[in-house]
Motif scaffolding. Sequence first.
Motif, mmCIF file in Angstrom:
data_model
loop_
_atom_site.group_PDB
_atom_site.id
_atom_site.type_symbol
_atom_site.label_atom_id
_atom_site.label_comp_id
_atom_site.label_asym_id
_atom_site.label_seq_id
_atom_site.Cartn_x
_atom_site.Cartn_y
_atom_site.Cartn_z
ATOM 1 N N SER A 143 51.388 -20.962 -20.438
ATOM 2 C CA SER A 143 52.096 -22.005 -20.648
ATOM 3 C C SER A 143 53.319 -22.051 -20.047
ATOM 4 O O SER A 143 53.600 -23.345 -19.173
ATOM 5 C CB SER A 143 52.459 -22.462 -22.087
ATOM 6 O OG SER A 143 51.238 -22.559 -23.122
ATOM 7 N N VAL A 144 54.238 -20.946 -20.140
ATOM 8 C CA VAL A 144 55.293 -21.212 -19.356
ATOM 9 C C VAL A 144 55.332 -20.931 -17.747
ATOM 10 O O VAL A 144 56.119 -21.699 -16.808
ATOM 11 C CB VAL A 144 56.332 -19.732 -19.698
ATOM 12 C CG1 VAL A 144 57.406 -19.571 -18.743
ATOM 13 C CG2 VAL A 144 56.787 -20.008 -21.120
ATOM 14 N N THR A 145 54.279 -20.070 -17.364
ATOM 15 C CA THR A 145 53.948 -20.285 -16.050
ATOM 16 C C THR A 145 53.393 -21.585 -15.228
ATOM 17 O O THR A 145 53.974 -21.822 -14.283
ATOM 18 C CB THR A 145 52.964 -18.915 -15.707
ATOM 19 O OG1 THR A 145 53.337 -17.810 -16.182
ATOM 20 C CG2 THR A 145 52.455 -19.019 -14.093
ATOM 21 N N ALA A 146 52.616 -22.302 -15.970
ATOM 22 C CA ALA A 146 52.457 -23.760 -15.573
ATOM 23 C C ALA A 146 53.591 -24.210 -15.105
ATOM 24 O O ALA A 146 53.731 -25.194 -14.232
ATOM 25 C CB ALA A 146 51.514 -24.145 -16.394
ATOM 26 N N SER A 147 54.498 -24.408 -16.001
ATOM 27 C CA SER A 147 55.786 -25.150 -15.608
ATOM 28 C C SER A 147 56.540 -24.545 -14.545
ATOM 29 O O SER A 147 57.275 -25.145 -13.514
ATOM 30 C CB SER A 147 56.839 -25.319 -16.752
ATOM 31 O OG SER A 147 57.142 -24.167 -17.296
ATOM 32 N N ASN A 148 56.731 -23.172 -14.654
ATOM 33 C CA ASN A 148 57.210 -22.365 -13.392
ATOM 34 C C ASN A 148 56.723 -22.839 -11.934
ATOM 35 O O ASN A 148 57.478 -22.889 -11.139
ATOM 36 C CB ASN A 148 57.164 -21.004 -13.741
ATOM 37 C CG ASN A 148 57.875 -20.211 -14.860
ATOM 38 O OD1 ASN A 148 58.713 -20.912 -15.371
ATOM 39 N ND2 ASN A 148 57.836 -19.074 -15.259
ATOM 40 N N MET A 164 54.527 -32.873 -17.450
ATOM 41 C CA MET A 164 55.311 -32.404 -16.245
ATOM 42 C C MET A 164 54.384 -32.583 -15.074
ATOM 43 O O MET A 164 54.532 -33.221 -13.977
ATOM 44 C CB MET A 164 56.010 -31.099 -16.276
ATOM 45 C CG MET A 164 56.801 -30.963 -15.148
ATOM 46 S SD MET A 164 57.621 -29.159 -15.177
ATOM 47 C CE MET A 164 58.730 -29.181 -13.839
ATOM 48 N N PHE A 165 53.107 -32.131 -15.335
ATOM 49 C CA PHE A 165 51.962 -32.008 -14.302
ATOM 50 C C PHE A 165 51.509 -33.402 -13.867
ATOM 51 O O PHE A 165 51.311 -34.172 -12.514
ATOM 52 C CB PHE A 165 50.802 -31.208 -14.628
ATOM 53 C CG PHE A 165 49.714 -31.193 -13.592
ATOM 54 C CD1 PHE A 165 49.813 -30.328 -12.273
ATOM 55 C CD2 PHE A 165 48.693 -32.014 -13.842
ATOM 56 C CE1 PHE A 165 48.864 -30.535 -11.501
ATOM 57 C CE2 PHE A 165 47.508 -31.980 -12.765
ATOM 58 C CZ PHE A 165 47.771 -31.284 -11.787
ATOM 59 N N ASN A 166 51.558 -34.332 -14.950
ATOM 60 C CA ASN A 166 50.989 -35.729 -14.828
ATOM 61 C C ASN A 166 52.220 -36.814 -14.515
ATOM 62 O O ASN A 166 51.873 -37.804 -13.772
ATOM 63 C CB ASN A 166 50.542 -36.115 -16.319
ATOM 64 C CG ASN A 166 48.939 -35.618 -16.741
ATOM 65 O OD1 ASN A 166 48.353 -35.234 -15.616
ATOM 66 N ND2 ASN A 166 48.848 -35.720 -18.023
#
Length: 772
Positions: free
Chosen positions: A626-631, A675-677
């Motif tokens: 989860s954290v890496t996705a935002s990183n 954040m991705f969307n």
Amino acid sequence: MQKSFGIRVLVTKCRSWKGISISGKLCRTQLFRMMTSSAAGEHTNRLSEEKSPYLLQHATNPVDWYPWGSEAFQKAVTEDKPIFLSVGYSTCHWCHVMERESFENEEIGKYLSENFVCIKVDREERPDVDRVYMTFVQATSGRGGWPMSVWLTPDLKPFYGGTYFPPDNRYYGQPGLKTLLHTITEQWKAKREKLAEQSSAILDALAKATSLGETGKIPGQEVISKGYKAIEKTFDEQMGGFGKAPKFPQPTMLSFLLRVYAGHSMAVLGERALEMTLFTLKMMAKGGMHDHVGQGFHRYSTDDFWHVPHFEKMLYDQAQLAVVYSEAFQITKDPMFADITKDILLYVSRDLSDPSGGFYSAEDADSHVKHGDVEKREGAFNVWAGKEVNSLLSHQVDGKEGITWAQVFSKHFDVREDGNIAPFQDPHDELKNKNVLIVRGGLEETAEHFKLPVDVTSDILSKSLKILFDEREKRPRPHLDNKMVTAWNGLMISGFAKAGQVLDNPEYLSRAVQAADFLYQHAFVKDKGRLLRTCYTGEQSTITQIAQPIEGFVDDYSFLIRGLLDLYEACYDERWLQWAAQLQEQQDGLFWDNEAGGYFASQIEDTNILLRIKDDQDGAEPSSNSVTASNLLRLATYLDIQQWRDKVAQIFKVFSDRLTKIPMALPELLSSLMMFNQTPKQIIVVGDVADDSTQALLRAVHSVFLPNKILIVWDGNESSFLAGHLKVLSTLKKKDEKATAFVCENYTCSLPVTTSEDLLTLLNTQPPPAGQ
């Protein structure tokens, strides 16, 4: 395993810790125990050579303990003995109980040593070991926790396990450890092959169960809505929080709700998300889970009311809560949220900070009631008798004859002569006639009750808390786990960096930089580009490692990278951004699943880890995926690297089934999905950081809650790290030779602005939420 050797080892440690009072006291206590145990014929074991506080706690057990490693594995193979694996951590209450009842028992220790190869593991040092065998215990027993007790074949395959076992059989059917050990020994001799077959079959089943299955499509807005509704359904309207007791702080859930608010701030949905978050934060701050005397937060509340906590304090809780309270202040400008943020950081700075810059892991729930006691009690350091409060706060209130500070204090914090803890809140009868401070009303209500001005009441309460703090410092302190975990230090860097931004406090930023420097110096193997899991205080307060240092796991990388990105956006020093990018490349090489996507928790190089598992739940700590996705989203925007954007998409595909079925279990990943969307808002400030005009623009940015922002400060240096990646920087120039801000979205930048007022106008113009 000679006693003299173990004592020499510990003498060296005690000498090195003399400058750190808490660690020194702990070490001297352990040394005294080792030296005075000789009359009873005790012997130290191999754990006396370790550095983990948890392993050192067991260094004088009459058990032939081994640390996790090849020596123990080879002994099990050579002697054809099953392995008894015991996993815990140094501030674990029931770990202490099982040690006292069983591992300090001569009879049990002798039997364990003769019939098993006994391995002791600190779960915070080796989360990879803990994760594999906890998965087994949960699957086979239906529950998990620590201490964890597992029996393995010599090739490390589990065949029986559980958590805490009493030494003798209990009336409600729980087998005692003595009985269990004899039964397992008999079965190992009589049914060895069957046990091995069963363990292999169980492992195969676990491998399938822990697989995330086939990748799906990237989930849409519907999973965010579903996750929000599931969280809202569990919200406690009366006391805040989610679900029933025990109540945990759940910062990842609160963070998600704040991001729902950010995307829907003008809608009922956004208002409701903010309402639930702020109410929960206020009730936690008023409750007994918040240490009103010594600052910081305890682990969780044992009741629905945030009143009686489990008194352990964890670094990762302080770190995440500091961020959430900072963001709550950023949104509301309510000084109460700023005060609680400062409260948390004061506790961490004072009690969980190593002079070298690192952060310690935790403080125990248990402590002695008074100096010289043998037994410890949970919460002894934190609770108060009514008579004690009356004695300490006997001062008369000026102008109010017959009214004492104690009366004002007791009214405000619900202190009672016979204690304020109900029997159901104290099942072990350790807190009888004691008080856990809790604010049931408010400052204005207390002032009105005594017909006092609010400022006078506030001053009395503040001075009273200081008196209690000074008195509490005379008590025996709880055990401090001074192990410094890279992952949790990364989270704490975020806590200080975020608070430094939002509260405009340079001291917080300086503390975050100090911690990042510490990790770069002591937890980073520069020639290999790899992180280490832990650091320890050694001779003359220097930082040391164990003989074979434990390399970092995926959360060490992901949490530290987040911390470094947050630190860059607080101090604008590109070296932290550059190190974050370097670590991300290393994380990709060590943990990325090239076949299915997503990140494994451990490296493929460790052949002693039987299952490579991907974190798929945001619990007390957020999932590394989860954290890496935002990183990755942030790094991709900073450095314009498409490969990292692609990896984010793959993470969502890997976890699509989890997100679709149980999104509430992954609130941090839902935040990353939002954040991705949505297109990140890229805010570029062109100017010298030292100039007042640049600082004015940056203060404007930090005054607004923009969870999806990417902040870049560029001084015009064409050879900088950022300029080498973002070609757009060379096209952005100062306007009228003043510090200038640009707000860019969808590869389009706004007209330049030079005043904080104009910049705030741009930042407060929000696009509609994705998918609406």
